[in-house]
Scaffold this motif. Structure first.
Motif, mmCIF file in Angstrom:
data_model
loop_
_atom_site.group_PDB
_atom_site.id
_atom_site.type_symbol
_atom_site.label_atom_id
_atom_site.label_comp_id
_atom_site.label_asym_id
_atom_site.label_seq_id
_atom_site.Cartn_x
_atom_site.Cartn_y
_atom_site.Cartn_z
ATOM 1 N N PHE A 152 -0.625 10.941 8.655
ATOM 2 C CA PHE A 152 -0.662 11.677 7.389
ATOM 3 C C PHE A 152 -1.651 12.834 7.457
ATOM 4 C CE2 PHE A 152 1.548 8.327 4.866
ATOM 5 C CZ PHE A 152 2.407 9.178 4.188
ATOM 6 N N ALA A 153 -2.739 12.656 8.191
ATOM 7 C CA ALA A 153 -3.712 13.747 8.336
ATOM 8 C C ALA A 153 -3.085 14.934 9.056
ATOM 9 C CB ALA A 153 -4.934 13.241 9.085
ATOM 10 N N VAL A 154 -2.355 14.657 10.126
ATOM 11 C CA VAL A 154 -1.682 15.732 10.860
ATOM 12 C C VAL A 154 -0.624 16.393 9.976
ATOM 13 C CG1 VAL A 154 -0.195 16.248 12.838
ATOM 14 C CG2 VAL A 154 -2.122 14.672 13.100
ATOM 15 N N TYR A 155 0.148 15.575 9.291
ATOM 16 C CA TYR A 155 1.196 16.090 8.404
ATOM 17 C C TYR A 155 0.602 16.947 7.290
ATOM 18 C CZ TYR A 155 4.992 15.879 4.947
ATOM 19 O OH TYR A 155 5.965 16.189 4.026
ATOM 20 N N GLY A 156 -0.486 16.472 6.692
ATOM 21 C CA GLY A 156 -1.115 17.226 5.614
ATOM 22 C C GLY A 156 -1.739 18.524 6.090
ATOM 23 N N ALA A 157 -2.305 18.526 7.295
ATOM 24 C CA ALA A 157 -2.938 19.739 7.820
ATOM 25 C C ALA A 157 -1.916 20.814 8.151
ATOM 26 C CB ALA A 157 -3.754 19.397 9.066
ATOM 27 N N ALA A 158 -0.684 20.416 8.413
ATOM 28 C CA ALA A 158 0.344 21.394 8.796
ATOM 29 C C ALA A 158 0.644 22.381 7.671
ATOM 30 C CB ALA A 158 1.624 20.667 9.209
ATOM 31 N N ALA A 159 0.483 21.960 6.413
ATOM 32 C CA ALA A 159 0.811 22.842 5.288
ATOM 33 C C ALA A 159 -0.140 24.032 5.189
ATOM 34 C CB ALA A 159 0.840 22.040 3.988
ATOM 35 N N PRO A 160 -1.463 23.824 5.099
ATOM 36 C CA PRO A 160 -2.342 24.998 5.032
ATOM 37 C C PRO A 160 -2.311 25.840 6.297
ATOM 38 C CG PRO A 160 -3.628 22.981 5.243
ATOM 39 C CD PRO A 160 -2.225 22.561 4.966
ATOM 40 N N ILE A 161 -2.120 25.205 7.441
ATOM 41 C CA ILE A 161 -2.001 25.982 8.678
ATOM 42 C C ILE A 161 -0.760 26.871 8.614
ATOM 43 C CG2 ILE A 161 -1.596 25.824 11.159
ATOM 44 C CD1 ILE A 161 -3.267 23.264 11.152
ATOM 45 N N GLY A 162 0.326 26.324 8.091
ATOM 46 C CA GLY A 162 1.549 27.110 7.955
ATOM 47 C C GLY A 162 1.381 28.283 7.013
ATOM 48 N N GLY A 163 0.673 28.063 5.895
ATOM 49 C CA GLY A 163 0.439 29.158 4.958
ATOM 50 C C GLY A 163 -0.391 30.272 5.570
ATOM 51 N N THR A 164 -1.448 29.885 6.292
ATOM 52 C CA THR A 164 -2.307 30.880 6.936
ATOM 53 C C THR A 164 -1.575 31.598 8.064
ATOM 54 O OG1 THR A 164 -4.237 29.517 6.430
ATOM 55 C CG2 THR A 164 -4.497 31.216 8.109
ATOM 56 N N ALA A 165 -0.857 30.826 8.877
ATOM 57 C CA ALA A 165 -0.113 31.429 9.992
ATOM 58 C C ALA A 165 0.965 32.375 9.485
ATOM 59 C CB ALA A 165 0.508 30.332 10.857
ATOM 60 N N GLY A 166 1.562 32.046 8.346
ATOM 61 C CA GLY A 166 2.598 32.915 7.791
ATOM 62 C C GLY A 166 2.063 34.294 7.458
ATOM 63 N N VAL A 167 0.901 34.342 6.827
ATOM 64 C CA VAL A 167 0.291 35.636 6.495
ATOM 65 C C VAL A 167 -0.028 36.414 7.770
ATOM 66 C CG1 VAL A 167 -1.676 36.768 5.421
ATOM 67 C CG2 VAL A 167 -0.640 34.762 4.324
#
Length: 251
Positions: free
Chosen positions: A141-156
């Motif tokens: 769950f920690a890995v899964y949860g971390a993927a969201a903010p990383i995705g938002g930052t990487a998208g920008v």
């Protein structure tokens, strides 16, 4: 429901990589267009008001169809819906990249959102199937949860780099190789379940909710140009009250 064969630890963690990648892409696709919007507006002829639908079409389709995605995942198997979602996401990404008009661009983004609405609940179900009841569940769950903010930052970041050094269509194309990577390993890594659909699947209700959300967003986006300013509204209210005799002008 048939019981899937236990996967080896290596395959379970590879499955988590695929699931975290899904979460990463779902969020990335909301933010990757930010820097590219001025170029999209210039090339496709968006008005300032309609430009917001490059973002809104994805979010509305995703939010409106999310419950339907979860229901389909329960009815037909999480892996099948997970794969289907990625195929739809690829189709939407290609359409959005090749768009030559406002309508096609918005349609491509809506299709992307629909694909993500299938991927997200199926990914969470697959996570529980892989790690539920194990001591590794908190880590997963920690890995899964971390993927969201990383995705938002990487998208920008990716949106800026691709727009600057390539062109805006690449902000949509970048999703395709990621999707192909996930699809290449899904069949051998993610657990397979066979579920018999029970009860009804309310496709009409999901579509109605999505259309309703779109109508609300449309009203909010267009409210500034269709509503009067506070000054004239106050003046009209005051005039009406004077005409009705409830306010006596001082002479």
């Amino acid at each position: 429901m048939s019981t899937p064969r236990p996967l080896s630890p290596a395959k379970r963690w590879l499955g988590l990589v695929l699931i975290a990648t899904a979460q990463f892409v779902v969020i990335m696709d909301t933010s990757i267009i930010g820097v590219a919007l001025p170029d999209i507006q210039r090339d496709l002829g968006f008005t300032p008001e309609s430009l917001s639908w490059v973002f809104n079409a994805y979010v509305v389709a995703f939010g409106g169809l999310l419950l339907l995605g979860g229901r389909l995942s329960d009815a037909f198997g999480a892996r099948k819906i997970f794969v289907l979602g990625w195929l739809i996401l690829i189709a939407g990404s290609i359409l959005a990249r090749a768009a030559g008009s406002v309508g096609v661009e918005i349609a491509g983004r809506a299709i992307q959102g629909a694909g993500s609405a299938l991927i997200a609940p199926a990914a969470l179900t697959l996570l529980m199937m892989l790690f539920g009841g194990t001591s590794d569940l908190p880590k997963a769950f920690a890995v899964y949860g971390a993927a969201a903010p990383i995705g938002g930052t990487a998208g920008v970041f990716l949106g800026g780099v691709l727009t600057e050094y390539a062109s805006w269509p690449w902000v949509f194309y970048v999703t395709v190789p990621i999707a192909l990577f996930v699809l290449a390993f899904s069949a051998t890594t993610l657990p397979r379940t066979v579920r018999k659909a029970t009860g009804s699947i309310d496709v009409g209700g999901a579509v109605t909710v999505t259309v309703g959300l779109a109508a609300v967003v449309y009203a909010v986006v267009n409210a500034p140009e269709s509503a009067g300013s506070p000054g004239p509204l106050w003046a009209c209210w005051r005039t009406d009250r004077i005409s009705a005799g409830s306010v006596t002008p001082q002479g």
